[in-house]
Design an enzyme around this catalytic site. Sequence first.
Site, PDB file in Angstrom:
ATOM      1  CB  SER A  21      -0.825   0.086   1.313  1.00 16.73           C
ATOM      2  OG  SER A  21      -1.733   0.880   1.408  1.00 16.73           O
ATOM      3  CG  HIS A  60      -3.661  -2.282  -2.186  1.00 14.51           C
ATOM      4  ND1 HIS A  60      -2.915  -3.243  -1.484  1.00 14.51           N
ATOM      5  CD2 HIS A  60      -4.129  -1.439  -1.346  1.00 14.51           C
ATOM      6  CE1 HIS A  60      -2.887  -2.756  -0.129  1.00 14.51           C
ATOM      7  NE2 HIS A  60      -3.687  -1.801  -0.018  1.00 14.51           N
ATOM      8  CG  HIS A  63      -4.611  -7.229   1.956  1.00 20.28           C
ATOM      9  ND1 HIS A  63      -4.583  -6.438   0.758  1.00 20.28           N
ATOM     10  CD2 HIS A  63      -3.357  -6.665   2.680  1.00 20.28           C
ATOM     11  CE1 HIS A  63      -3.868  -5.767   0.841  1.00 20.28           C
ATOM     12  NE2 HIS A  63      -2.951  -5.739   1.900  1.00 20.28           N
ATOM     13  CE1 TYR A  95      -8.389  -5.201   2.817  1.00 17.47           C
ATOM     14  CE2 TYR A  95      -6.631  -5.905   4.361  1.00 17.47           C
ATOM     15  CZ  TYR A  95      -6.989  -4.908   3.145  1.00 17.47           C
ATOM     16  OH  TYR A  95      -6.398  -4.053   2.651  1.00 17.47           O
ATOM     17  CD  GLU A  96      -8.055  -7.098  -1.324  1.00 16.04           C
ATOM     18  OE1 GLU A  96      -8.330  -6.685  -2.664  1.00 16.04           O
ATOM     19  OE2 GLU A  96      -7.025  -7.637  -1.138  1.00 16.04           O
ATOM     20  CB  ALA A 121       1.534   0.514   5.034  1.00 13.94           C
ATOM     21  CG  MET A 143      -4.767  -5.480   8.339  1.00 14.08           C
ATOM     22  SD  MET A 143      -6.194  -4.240   7.860  1.00 14.08           S
ATOM     23  CE  MET A 143      -6.300  -3.311   9.191  1.00 14.08           C
ATOM     24  CB  SER A 144      -0.135  -7.627   4.240  1.00 12.30           C
ATOM     25  OG  SER A 144       0.849  -6.861   4.605  1.00 12.30           O
ATOM     26  CG  ASN A 176      -1.040   4.137  11.334  1.00 13.45           C
ATOM     27  OD1 ASN A 176      -1.048   3.474  10.217  1.00 13.45           O
ATOM     28  ND2 ASN A 176      -1.568   3.545  12.270  1.00 13.45           N
ATOM     29  CG  HIS A 190      -7.324   3.190   3.031  1.00 12.15           C
ATOM     30  ND1 HIS A 190      -6.223   2.390   3.502  1.00 12.15           N
ATOM     31  CD2 HIS A 190      -7.394   3.340   1.512  1.00 12.15           C
ATOM     32  CE1 HIS A 190      -5.620   1.900   2.179  1.00 12.15           C
ATOM     33  NE2 HIS A 190      -6.366   2.532   1.147  1.00 12.15           N
TER      34      HIS A 190
HETATM   35  N1  HPA Z   1      -3.070  -1.093  11.800  1.00 16.54           N
HETATM   36  C1  HPA Z   1      -3.104  -2.346  11.022  1.00 16.54           C
HETATM   37  N2  HPA Z   1      -2.827  -2.140   9.654  1.00 16.54           N
HETATM   38  C2  HPA Z   1      -2.211  -1.304   9.436  1.00 16.54           C
HETATM   39  C3  HPA Z   1      -2.065   0.028  10.211  1.00 16.54           C
HETATM   40  C4  HPA Z   1      -2.487  -0.188  11.377  1.00 16.54           C
HETATM   41  O1  HPA Z   1      -2.596   0.757  12.564  1.00 16.54           O
HETATM   42  N3  HPA Z   1      -1.365   1.050   9.501  1.00 16.54           N
HETATM   43  C5  HPA Z   1      -1.250   0.340   8.449  1.00 16.54           C
HETATM   44  N4  HPA Z   1      -1.760  -0.706   8.195  1.00 16.54           N
END
Ligand code: HPA
Length: 273
Positions: A31, A62, A84, A86-87, A114, A212-213, A236, A248
């Site tokens: 990402s 993506h 992912h 989650y998709e 990320a 998440m990856s 973040n 996002h």
């Molecule tokens: N949590 C989960 N996945 C992420 C985050 C987060 O804070 N930032 C970027 N991907």
Amino acid sequence: MSEDWKKVDSVAKFLGEHLGRAPEVVMVLGSGLRDVASGLTDEQSLQFDEIPYWPRSTVSGHTGELRRGKLGDKDVLLQLGRVHLYEGYSEEEVVRPIRSIVQWGAKKVLMTNAAGGINEYLKPGGLMFIDDHLNLTGRNPLIGPNDDSRGERFPDMTDTYSRRLRALLVEEASRLGIEFKLGVYAGLLGPSYETPAEVKMLRTMGADAVGMSTVLEVIAARHMGAEIAGISCISNMAASYGGPRLTHDDVQVAAGRATRELARLILSVVSKL
Ligand code: HPA
């Protein structure tokens, strides 16, 4: 042979037919981390939707393409975008791209993502070299009958993130004056970001960053004997009580900042990998 390995083999064959011999190194760029691709020369590319059995990303930011070319004097494959769990994709679909690329012949894998920072030593816009992971997705791509010709039934996960590659990253980043930290990446299912209580739990479990990856792809690549390095771009700080809400868009913008440093590092280290 399982249906899934047949698909992996057809993708590997397709890559060979369209892109020629496999480069040694593949980089998976998550990402918002596309800047790295701007240094590529002598390029050939394939859109994900041109490749049979290749899962297509449904998330904005993506893009889905493979680019093969030279970074400096090194032949590399860049995978821009990934899918992912989650998709709604299965474990097999999530790891099919990396399995196909390793099967094609790229045996050195640099995974990027990320991630949210958990350890306070991390800052948004910074880089963390992954030295280990926690697979907290509750899933594993190796479930089911094992194909012993691809890898072991019970693969050892001790040095999954190669010490050799990590040492090269550390050395090169230090030489370039690029700040980095080392840490443990926790891979969760998502797509909701973590609650503050979950972030506290992750911290207690030993996670330094969360995303998440990556973890399933790493398990699959390790199973096939690839040499792996991982870099998280901290976009973040993971949710904490009283902190700002996560969006996002914010994550994409901060990942973009980290990606410029990442691009500089990768361009410089790639010839040594
Ligand atoms: N949590 C989960 N996945 C992420 C985050 C987060 O804070 N930032 C970027 N991907």
